[in-house]
Scaffold this active site. Structure first.
Site, PDB file in Angstrom:
ATOM      1  N   TYR A   3      30.993 -17.310  -4.263  1.00  0.00           N
ATOM      2  CA  TYR A   3      31.289 -17.915  -3.005  1.00  0.00           C
ATOM      3  C   TYR A   3      31.759 -16.886  -1.926  1.00  0.00           C
ATOM      4  CZ  TYR A   3      33.329 -20.733   0.397  1.00  0.00           C
ATOM      5  OH  TYR A   3      33.626 -21.376   1.797  1.00  0.00           O
ATOM      6  N   ASP A  19      28.460 -26.010  -5.485  1.00  0.00           N
ATOM      7  CA  ASP A  19      28.081 -26.966  -4.561  1.00  0.00           C
ATOM      8  C   ASP A  19      27.658 -26.489  -3.156  1.00  0.00           C
ATOM      9  OD1 ASP A  19      30.987 -27.585  -2.862  1.00  0.00           O
ATOM     10  OD2 ASP A  19      30.889 -26.665  -4.821  1.00  0.00           O
ATOM     11  N   LYS A  64      33.391 -30.206 -12.296  1.00  0.00           N
ATOM     12  CA  LYS A  64      33.925 -30.879 -10.840  1.00  0.00           C
ATOM     13  C   LYS A  64      32.532 -31.449 -10.012  1.00  0.00           C
ATOM     14  CE  LYS A  64      36.237 -29.573  -6.687  1.00  0.00           C
ATOM     15  NZ  LYS A  64      36.847 -28.372  -6.054  1.00  0.00           N
TER      16      LYS A  64
END
Length: 535
Positions: free
Chosen positions: A273, A308, A380
């Site tokens: 990320y 995500d 998640k």
């Protein structure tokens, strides 16, 4: 400890040979990166080690003493041998009476550091450093045991998935009552988002903070205050409420250490990320990440990964296989650092354009693929954000479908979607409506995973197999094409924009100047204690 599903998830008929090949390729791709992480250190790894030895506080300009001390050692003798040997050698030579005073003197250039050459002096310095760091590791162990006791006494939430809700006003003293109210309204996990830009700060702010933009600064004192507040409401509610923050950015190792010492329960900690979305140097990130995950493993912290985010920049259908690849890489890196399956909160998201035909069926296929590939991981599940337009009625409907997909596919941790997501900062009433949406779906369809069995060669099964096959093809292509033998193909793939359409070369990005190659006699007592697994 793990937010496992209530009932076994519905099965996809995946070829076990393909699944094994996917994991084997992920390991092949990850090993050169681990080799890099094991042969380098960073300023943040060294600062985290000093924090475990008890060094805290900051000067009048709020620059932490750990930064001053590590910078002084780096300027004089480098970090190739580790920071602790020169520091405890200086203490043994009575350059200062204690660690804090040494750091203060070092900030003014009043300390002379060296790497001792005589064996006896070297051994003594390293023995003293290990003794100083050990209490920090013991504190992490004590906090893990404290969590176990509280969960044993108060219990976990009776339902799955755990309801994960964000609180972040910028002011920790405003966050606390909002977090407690969220728990009373049904939240099982409270996430305190960090202030915008903190991931790019190469220091950890000190003390309780009362100002932040779109979030609250991650500091040790803020961690302590929020954990105490959630312990209070946990006792009131009769269930343990978990606390989440972010171990990412330029200070990832330090924040992980502080989280372990203050008993946080989950930490956002993704392998790529920071590289992709904050332009942090890839080598810096992977070195910092390995240390932070070793701390998380020791602390019993569940990590949350950020797959995500890829779908906010890339198309959620076309790039679905890159999410699977990232999940496999996060699993490999996490387990190599000592994390167990129940600590791997791998991420995925409900981000397909609702205008796409069969979008919900595609979402079910993607969610079910993740659930079956990682059956023991607390996945998640992230709500729609990219296609929230400001139409709150459509947004509320999308969130309902998101909640339903989570129920049908046995997700473990569900981040509550807001109908005003990406439009305005949600009101408290928005949060209440969002929680009503979650509660309705859980009551009405919480056991639907028992009944949902996609047909053998139907749409869902076929799509899941397609995504897995594309993930294997991508892994195979990266390992064979992206870099010459002896290099790290994953770094080349990141540089080429394979993930999230972001090109991040291995010699670019922020923080590269904080990386040092370890010398043959590099010593870090925190890493030694973590790898020994002493309790």
């Amino acid at each position: 400890m793990s937010p496992t599903t209530v009932a076994p998830p519905p099965r996809l008929e995946l070829d076990p040979k393909v699944v094994r090949k996917a994991r084997a390729l992920a390991g092949r791709l990850g090993r050169p990166v681990v080799d890099i992480a094991r042969s380098h250190t960073t300023v943040s790894v060294e600062r985290a080690t000093l924090r475990l030895a008890g060094l805290a506080g900051a000067d009048h300009e709020r620059v932490p003493w750990v930064n001053h001390l590590v910078d002084a050692v780096r300027d004089q003798v480098g970090l190739e041998h580790g920071v602790t040997t020169p520091v405890w050698d200086a203490l043994r030579r009575e350059e200062a009476p204690d660690l804090l005073t040494l750091a203060q003197k070092a900030s003014t250039g009043s300390v002379s550091f060296r790497t001792p050459e005589r064996k006896g002096e070297l051994t003594a310095a390293r023995r003293a450093a290990r003794g100083a760091v050990r209490p920090g590791i013991r504190r992490i162990d004590q906090q893990r045991r404290a969590r176990d006791r509280l969960v044993g006494r108060l219990g976990d939430p009776p339902h799955r998935p755990w309801v994960y809700l964000i609180v972040a006003t910028g002011d920790i003293y405003e966050d606390i009552p909002q977090a407690q109210a969220a728990a009373r309204a049904g939240a099982d996990v409270i996430a305190v988002i960090r202030s915008t830009g903190q991931s790019l700060l190469d220091y950890v702010p000190e003390g309780a903070t009362r100002e932040g933009f779109a979030g609250t600064y991650a500091t040790q004192e803020n961690f302590r205050l929020m954990r105490a507040a959630l312990d209070e409401v946990s006792r009131e509610l009769g269930r343990y409420v978990r606390l989440t923050n972010y171990a990412s950015g330029l200070c990832m190792p330090e924040i992980a250490a502080l989280a372990g010492m203050e008993r946080l329960d989950m930490m956002l900690n993704d392998s790529m990320y920071g590289i992709l979305f904050r332009d942090i140097n890839p080598v810096r990130t992977f070195v910092d990440q390995r240390f932070s995950r070793q701390v998380h493993a020791r602390a019993g912290i569940i990590i949350n990964t950020g797959e995500d985010n890829y779908l906010t920049t890339a198309d959620a259908v076309e790039a679905a296989h890159t999410v699977t690849v990232s999940q496999l890489m996060n699993e490999y890196f996490g387990k190599e650092a000592g994390l167990e399956d129940w600590q791997l909160g791998l991420g995925h998201a409900f981000e397909i354009n609702p205008e796409v035909d069969e979008s919900f069926r595609l979402e079910l296929a993607h969610a079910l693929l993740a659930r079956q590939l990682f059956p023991d991981a607390p996945l998640k599940w992230m709500p729609p954000t990219k296609h929230m337009t400001g139409d709150v009625f459509m947004g509320y409907l999308l969130d309902g479908f998101f909640n339903l997909a989570g129920a049908m596919t046995g997700q473990s941790i569900l981040l509550v979607g807001m109908m005003t997501e990406a439009v305005v900062t949600p009101w408290l009433s928005d949060r209440d409506l969002a929680l009503q949406n979650v509660r309705y779906v859980q009551r009405a369809a919480g056991g639907l995973t028992e009944d949902f069995h996609p047909p053998r060669d139907g749409f869902v099964q076929t799509r899941a197999r397609q995504v897995l096959a594309e993930a294997v093809d991508l892994l195979d292509r990266i390992t064979s094409e992206k870099a010459p033998k002896g290099s790290a193909p994953l770094l080349e793939a990141i540089g080429d924009g394979t993930f999230g359409l972001m090109k991040r070369p291995k010699d670019g990005g922020k923080g590269l100047d904080g990386v040092a190659r370890r010398a043959d006699d590099y010593d870090n007592p925190a890493i030694t204690l973590l790898e020994e697994g002493t309790r």
